[in-house]
Write a protein that holds these residues in place. Sequence first.
Motif, PDB file in Angstrom:
ATOM      1  N   GLN A 110       0.831  -1.203   0.000  1.00 46.84           N
ATOM      2  CA  GLN A 110       0.000   0.000   0.000  1.00 46.84           C
ATOM      3  C   GLN A 110       0.869   1.259   0.000  1.00 46.84           C
ATOM      4  O   GLN A 110       0.615   2.215  -0.742  1.00 46.84           O
ATOM      5  CB  GLN A 110      -0.904   0.006   1.239  1.00 46.84           C
ATOM      6  CG  GLN A 110      -2.001  -1.035   1.246  1.00 46.84           C
ATOM      7  CD  GLN A 110      -3.214  -0.620   0.434  1.00 46.84           C
ATOM      8  OE1 GLN A 110      -3.478  -1.172  -0.626  1.00 46.84           O
ATOM      9  NE2 GLN A 110      -3.939   0.349   0.929  1.00 46.84           N
ATOM     10  N   ASP A 170      -5.176   8.920   0.378  1.00 52.92           N
ATOM     11  CA  ASP A 170      -6.160   7.977   0.907  1.00 52.92           C
ATOM     12  C   ASP A 170      -5.485   6.631   1.157  1.00 52.92           C
ATOM     13  O   ASP A 170      -5.644   6.009   2.215  1.00 52.92           O
ATOM     14  CB  ASP A 170      -7.301   7.828  -0.101  1.00 52.92           C
ATOM     15  CG  ASP A 170      -8.475   7.001   0.415  1.00 52.92           C
ATOM     16  OD1 ASP A 170      -8.283   6.219   1.359  1.00 52.92           O
ATOM     17  OD2 ASP A 170      -9.568   7.137  -0.156  1.00 52.92           O
ATOM     18  N   SER A 217      -4.296   4.427   4.999  1.00 55.77           N
ATOM     19  CA  SER A 217      -5.037   3.230   5.379  1.00 55.77           C
ATOM     20  C   SER A 217      -4.427   2.556   6.600  1.00 55.77           C
ATOM     21  O   SER A 217      -3.202   2.504   6.763  1.00 55.77           O
ATOM     22  CB  SER A 217      -5.040   2.246   4.199  1.00 55.77           C
ATOM     23  OG  SER A 217      -5.500   0.977   4.608  1.00 55.77           O
ATOM     24  N   THR A 221      -4.144  -0.417   7.093  1.00 56.66           N
ATOM     25  CA  THR A 221      -3.341  -1.560   6.646  1.00 56.66           C
ATOM     26  C   THR A 221      -1.862  -1.208   6.593  1.00 56.66           C
ATOM     27  O   THR A 221      -1.000  -2.079   6.801  1.00 56.66           O
ATOM     28  CB  THR A 221      -3.782  -2.003   5.226  1.00 56.66           C
ATOM     29  OG1 THR A 221      -5.177  -2.209   5.220  1.00 56.66           O
ATOM     30  CG2 THR A 221      -3.082  -3.292   4.810  1.00 56.66           C
TER      31      THR A 221
END
Length: 301
Positions: free
Chosen positions: A75, A130, A134, A136
Amino acid sequence: MTIELTQHLSEQGARIETVLKHILDPAAISGEIARPPRLVDAMRHGALNGGKRLRPILVVEAARLFGRDDDGVLQTACALELIHCYSLIHDDLPAMDDDDLRRGQPTVHKAFDEATAILAGDALLTLAFDVVGSETVHDDAAVRLRLSRELSRAAGVGGMAGGQMLDLESEHRDRSETEIRLLQSMKTGALLRYACRSGAIVADASDDDIDRLTRFGEVIGLAFQLADDLLDVEASPEVMGKATGKDAEAGKATLVGLWGAEKTHTELKTLLQESEQLLAPYRENARTLSALADFIVSRSN
């Protein structure tokens, strides 16, 4: 590149591509109202059309050096790649570098139109924050905030965007070595610096290790720009997948133009040696990062 490195980069690139496709899914996610199909298509055209994925792979490899290799790292890597892809879409616009081809395919404003290309770049840029925000990415919100803030600074007025402005102001003007180094450290170097730094940060590396990887990112950032400028002079459009010789045509300020090719090749060797010294304490664990530095110096496109 060795067959082993080529295969490894292909595998890592495929992992990144999978996550990017998920991030750029046409279906709206929670908190969004809708995703206009034409805009999503343009974003996907600009972000999923191949490429070396060097920046996100550097994030992954820097994190792996400190024992982390999971979805959160991917990510983090993809957030950076979204920023990079937005910058390419905007760079290709007629008001900027005015390119018709990118990675051997029509640029976004050619495949769609200029207004759609601008919006696609805007959307990729904002989507990046964004993604890096996260949960994550990291359990600690302070780490996510640090990554987000540093990404903003690497991409913004004091980094890539600022470097682009200095580059535009330097067209058809004499610039000193110091001035060219500054604009290149911002225009190209800032994101490569962030790639190596963010990988260490997301993997909870020590401050000393983060500093070492940061310097490694600065060194390969300069090497990447020097190699890129050499390719613009020496490579063919067929190999590059885009027009070449445009720096001289546009009157761009480059170190290759200032030094000549021979001195630039010598400087690349010096930078490669420094990168190896920076990675020496990690020994075999840094083998892939070391190979990537060598690839950056000797790449053909």
